[in-house]
Design a protein around this motif. Structure first.
Motif, PDB file in Angstrom:
ATOM      1  N   THR A  86      -8.433  -8.203   7.978  1.00  0.00           N
ATOM      2  CA  THR A  86      -7.944  -9.231   8.922  1.00  0.00           C
ATOM      3  C   THR A  86      -6.597  -8.641   9.548  1.00  0.00           C
ATOM      4  OG1 THR A  86      -7.291 -10.514   6.947  1.00  0.00           O
ATOM      5  CG2 THR A  86      -9.299 -11.220   8.300  1.00  0.00           C
ATOM      6  N   SER A  87      -5.810  -7.956   8.581  1.00  0.00           N
ATOM      7  CA  SER A  87      -4.485  -7.545   8.964  1.00  0.00           C
ATOM      8  C   SER A  87      -4.637  -6.669  10.081  1.00  0.00           C
ATOM      9  CB  SER A  87      -3.811  -6.552   8.073  1.00  0.00           C
ATOM     10  OG  SER A  87      -3.547  -7.462   6.740  1.00  0.00           O
ATOM     11  N   ILE A  88      -5.754  -5.732  10.295  1.00  0.00           N
ATOM     12  CA  ILE A  88      -5.846  -4.769  11.209  1.00  0.00           C
ATOM     13  C   ILE A  88      -6.741  -5.440  12.427  1.00  0.00           C
ATOM     14  CG2 ILE A  88      -7.324  -2.828  11.981  1.00  0.00           C
ATOM     15  CD1 ILE A  88      -6.782  -1.733   9.091  1.00  0.00           C
ATOM     16  N   SER A  98      -0.698  -6.856   2.144  1.00  0.00           N
ATOM     17  CA  SER A  98      -1.348  -6.581   3.415  1.00  0.00           C
ATOM     18  C   SER A  98      -0.456  -6.601   4.600  1.00  0.00           C
ATOM     19  CB  SER A  98      -2.764  -6.990   3.521  1.00  0.00           C
ATOM     20  OG  SER A  98      -3.386  -6.499   2.756  1.00  0.00           O
ATOM     21  N   VAL A  99       0.908  -7.508   4.401  1.00  0.00           N
ATOM     22  CA  VAL A  99       1.684  -7.963   5.608  1.00  0.00           C
ATOM     23  C   VAL A  99       1.945  -6.692   6.267  1.00  0.00           C
ATOM     24  CG1 VAL A  99       4.054  -8.706   5.948  1.00  0.00           C
ATOM     25  CG2 VAL A  99       2.665 -10.233   4.418  1.00  0.00           C
ATOM     26  N   ALA A 277       7.475  -5.360 -10.245  1.00  0.00           N
ATOM     27  CA  ALA A 277       7.738  -4.755  -8.709  1.00  0.00           C
ATOM     28  C   ALA A 277       6.456  -5.218  -7.829  1.00  0.00           C
ATOM     29  CB  ALA A 277       7.683  -3.211  -8.974  1.00  0.00           C
ATOM     30  N   GLY A 278       5.225  -5.022  -8.200  1.00  0.00           N
ATOM     31  CA  GLY A 278       4.046  -5.467  -7.568  1.00  0.00           C
ATOM     32  C   GLY A 278       3.684  -4.659  -6.341  1.00  0.00           C
ATOM     33  N   ALA A 279       2.553  -5.205  -5.735  1.00  0.00           N
ATOM     34  CA  ALA A 279       1.810  -4.304  -4.650  1.00  0.00           C
ATOM     35  C   ALA A 279       2.638  -4.670  -3.199  1.00  0.00           C
ATOM     36  CB  ALA A 279       0.421  -5.024  -4.562  1.00  0.00           C
ATOM     37  N   THR A 280       3.270  -5.778  -3.420  1.00  0.00           N
ATOM     38  CA  THR A 280       3.831  -6.296  -2.018  1.00  0.00           C
ATOM     39  C   THR A 280       5.257  -5.154  -1.672  1.00  0.00           C
ATOM     40  OG1 THR A 280       3.211  -8.413  -2.216  1.00  0.00           O
ATOM     41  CG2 THR A 280       5.024  -7.888  -0.751  1.00  0.00           C
ATOM     42  N   LEU A 281       5.693  -5.188  -3.082  1.00  0.00           N
ATOM     43  CA  LEU A 281       7.060  -4.029  -2.871  1.00  0.00           C
ATOM     44  C   LEU A 281       6.785  -2.872  -2.674  1.00  0.00           C
ATOM     45  CD1 LEU A 281      10.064  -4.180  -3.115  1.00  0.00           C
ATOM     46  CD2 LEU A 281       9.972  -3.742  -5.756  1.00  0.00           C
ATOM     47  N   ALA A 282       5.690  -2.230  -3.197  1.00  0.00           N
ATOM     48  CA  ALA A 282       5.114  -0.808  -3.045  1.00  0.00           C
ATOM     49  C   ALA A 282       4.749  -0.694  -1.811  1.00  0.00           C
ATOM     50  CB  ALA A 282       3.741  -0.851  -4.082  1.00  0.00           C
ATOM     51  N   SER A 283       4.049  -1.581  -1.008  1.00  0.00           N
ATOM     52  CA  SER A 283       3.605  -1.321   0.240  1.00  0.00           C
ATOM     53  C   SER A 283       4.728  -1.227   1.318  1.00  0.00           C
ATOM     54  CB  SER A 283       2.787  -2.441   0.700  1.00  0.00           C
ATOM     55  OG  SER A 283       2.906  -3.787   0.614  1.00  0.00           O
TER      56      SER A 283
END
Length: 508
Positions: A86-88, A98-99, A277-283
Motif C-alpha cells: 500500500t505504500s507503493i 514502510s513510511v 533501534a527497530g525496523a523504522t530507524l533501519a529503513s
C-alpha cells in the motif's frame, strides 16, 4: 561443523508438513497484516498467540512451541513485506517501517512503474531475509556481545545521529527539515512521563495520557494528505498513467537496485541487533544513506528505485537481526520480539544463552523456517505483482474512498477513539499544506518515533552519572556518534555557504 549440523536438523524440523503449513499461514497473515494500516506486526502477533495455542493443543509441548513460534515469526517478517504494497500503490504506509517506501515507491507507481517497484520490494525482502538468516547463524553470539555493551549514553547518541541524519530528507531546505524535526520532538513529549509519572501537555484530557499515536500521524500526513491534495486542488480527473506493460524489473532496474539492496540488508541487520533501534530507524537510515552516496540525490523523492530497494531490504533484515538478542540473551530487540518472548515463556521455554543447548529443536527450527518463509513470500508475492499493480489504475473516484476507508479502519482498529479519527483528519489537512509549502513530513515522523527514546536514554544516562553530562563524551562509541551527528549537520551547511560565497565572488 556443529553449527551446520544443528542447522540441518533445523531444516528437517522446518520441512515437517505441519511446520510448512504453519510457516505458510504465518506469511499469508503477515502480508495481510502489513497491508492494513494500523494493525502492524506487533498487534498481529499478539492477536494470534491464543489462536496458535489452540491450533497446537494436541502436539507435545516442545513441538507445539516450535510450530507456534514458526507461525508467529512468519507473521512478523511477512508484515514487513506487506507494508510495502500500500505504500507503493496508495501512498499509505501499512506499518511504521514502510513510511520511507512511500517517498519513491508511490512516485514510481504514478509513473507507471508500480510493477518494477513491487518486484524490487519482493526481491529486496527475500535477499534481506537470506542475509539476516546467514547473519543469525554465523554472528549471533559475537554481535550480541557488542549490542549488550550499548548503554543509555550510546543509545542517546545513536538516536541523536538519527535525528541529525534527518537533514538528508530535507528536500530543498535544511531549515524547514529542522523545524519539522523540532515539531515532531514536541509532539513526542505529550502524555504521561515514563520516569516521573507526571502528565505533560495533556490539558487534563485523559485521551492524551497515552501520547500521540505514531501511526495516526503517519497515515494522516502521507495517505490522507494525498487525498486532500486531490480534493483541495480539484484534481479529480484521472491523470494519464503510463500503461504497465512490464511487471518484472528491467536489467537496468536490477543493476541500480543491487547495491542498495546489499547495503540496506547489512545496515538493517546490524541495526536490528541493537535492542530498541527497530525496523523504522533501519529503513530511515538506509534511505538517507542511499541519498547521501547517490550521484544524483535530487532524484530521490521523484521515483528513484534505490529509494524503494534499500529501505525495504533494511526493514526486512532488521526483523532477522532483532531475533539475535531475543534468542541468545533473552532481551527483546523490538516490541514484536517482546511479544514473541511472551509466547516462548507461555510454553515454558526461556530465551537466552541456554536456549540453544536446552531447546535446540525450537531455536534451529525457527531459524531454518525463516529461510522457508522468505522463499514462500517471494513465490507468493511475485505472481501477485500484476494484481497489485492494477490497483493504481483504479479511477480516482473509486480509489480515494478506498484509501480513506483503509486509513480510518486501520487507525480505529488500534486506538478505538474518536479523538484519533479527528487527529487523523487534522494530520491529513496538515500533510497537504506541508507538502504544498515544501515542508518535508518525514523528519516530523522520525522525530515523533525517536523523541521519547532519546529522552528516556538521556535521563537514564544522567541518573547513572549523577547528573554529569560528561558521560556522553567519556564513552568512546557515544562520542563517535555525537561527532558524526555534528559533522552530518555542519558539513552541508559549510558547503552551502562556500557555494554562495563563490557565486557572490563570481558576480562581484
Amino acid at each position: 561443523m556443529d553449527t551446520i549440523q544443528y542447522l540441518m536438523n533445523g531444516f528437517a524440523i522446518a520441512f515437517q508438513w505441519h511446520n510448512i503449513l504453519f510457516a505458510l499461514l504465518g506469511v499469508i497473515i503477515g502480508t495481510a497484516v502489513g497491508v492494513l494500516p494500523g494493525i502492524g506486526p506487533m498487534s498481529g502477533v499478539a492477536l494470534l498467540i491464543p489462536v496458535t495455542a489452540t491450533l497446537t493443543s494436541g502436539l507435545p509441548l516442545e513441538m507445539a512451541a516450535t510450530s507456534s513460534i514458526i507461525l508467529l515469526s512468519g507473521v512478523y517478517y511477512g508484515a514487513m513485506y506487506g507494508g510495502s504494497t500500500t505504500s507503493i500503490l496508495l501512498n499509505t504506509p501499512g506499518e511504521s517501517s514502510s513510511v520511507v517506501t512511500t517517498l519513491d515507491g508511490y512516485q514510481m507507481a504514478r509513473q507507471g512503474r508500480a510493477g518494477a517497484a513491487l518486484s524490487i520490494a519482493a526481491i529486496g525482502s527475500f535477499v534481506a531475509g537470506i542475509v539476516a538468516l546467514i547473519g543469525l547463524v554465523l554472528l549471533a553470539r559475537p554481535l550480541s556481545k557488542i549490542a549488550i555493551n550499548f548503554g543509555p549514553a550510546e543509545y542517546f547518541s545513536l538516536m541523536l545521529l538519527g535525528l541529525a541524519a534527518v537533514s538528508g530528507l530535507a528536500g530543498k531546505s535544511i531549515t524547514k527539515a529542522l523545524i519539522m524535526t523540532v515539531l515532531g520532538l514536541l509532539l513526542g513529549t505529550i502524555g504521561i512521563d515514563a520516569v516521573s509519572g507526571i502528565a505533560r501537555f495533556t490539558y487534563d484530557q485523559p485521551v492524551l495520557f497515552g501520547g500521540i499515536e505514531f501511526l495516526t500521524v503517519a497515515v494522516g500526513l502521507f495517505a490522507l494528505g494525498e487525498v486532500f491534495k486531490t480534493i483541495f486542488e480539484k484534481d479529480g480527473n484521472d491523470e494519464p498513467i503510463a500503461k504497465i506493460n512490464r511487471i518484472l524489473p528491467t536489467k537496468q532496474d536490477l543493476k541500480d537496485s543491487a547495491a542498495p539492496i546489499a547495503r540496506g540488508s547489512l545496515l538493517g541487520f546490524f541495526l536490528g541487533v541493537l535492542p530498541g533501534a527497530g525496523a523504522t530507524l533501519a529503513s530511515f537510515f538506509a534511505y538517507i544513506t542511499e541519498k547521501k552516496i547517490s550521484k544524483n540525490p535530487d532524484s530521490f523523492g521523484k521515483g528513484n528505485i534505490a529509494g524503494v530497494a534499500s529501505p525495504e531490504s533494511a526493514n526486512n533484515a532488521s526483523s532477522g537481526g532483532a531475533m539475535i538478542p531475543l534468542l541468545t540473551l533473552g532481551i527483546p530487540g523490538s516490541g514484536t520480539t517482546a511479544i514473541l518472548m511472551g509466547a516462548f515463556i507461555m510454553y515454558n521455554i526461556q530465551p537466552g544463552p541456554l536456549l540453544f543447548e536446552e531447546h535446540p529443536q525450537v531455536a534451529w527450527g525457527l531459524i531454518a523456517s525463516m529461510f522457508l518463509g522468505n522463499l514462500m513470500l517471494l513465490v507468493l508475492n511475485m505472481p501477485l505483482v500484476r494484481v497489485f499493480a492494477k490497483i493504481i489504475q483504479t479511477p480516482k473516484k473509486y480509489l480515494l474512498p478506498i484509501i480513506f476507508a483503509i486509513s480510518i479502519f486501520g487507525v480505529y482498529a488500534v486506538q478505538y477513539t474518536t479523538f484519533d479519527l479527528l487527529l487523523l483528519l487534522g494530520c491529513g489537512v496538515l500533510g497537504y499544506y506541508f507538502a504544498k509549502n515544501d515542508f518535508p513530513v518525514a523528519p516530523l515522523v522520525l522525530a515523533l518515533v525517536l523523541g521519547p527514546m532519546i529522552e528516556n536514554n538521556m535521563r537514564r544516562a544522567l541518573t547513572i552519572s549523577n547528573g554529569e553530562y560528561n558521560i556522553f563524551v567519556e564513552k568512546p562509541l557515544s562520542l563517535v556518534f555525537l561527532v558524526v551527528a555534528f559533522l552530518w549537520i555542519c558539513i552541508p551547511l559549510v558547503l552551502k555557504l562556500r557555494g554562495k560565497n563563490v557565486i557572490i565572488n563570481e558576480e562581484g
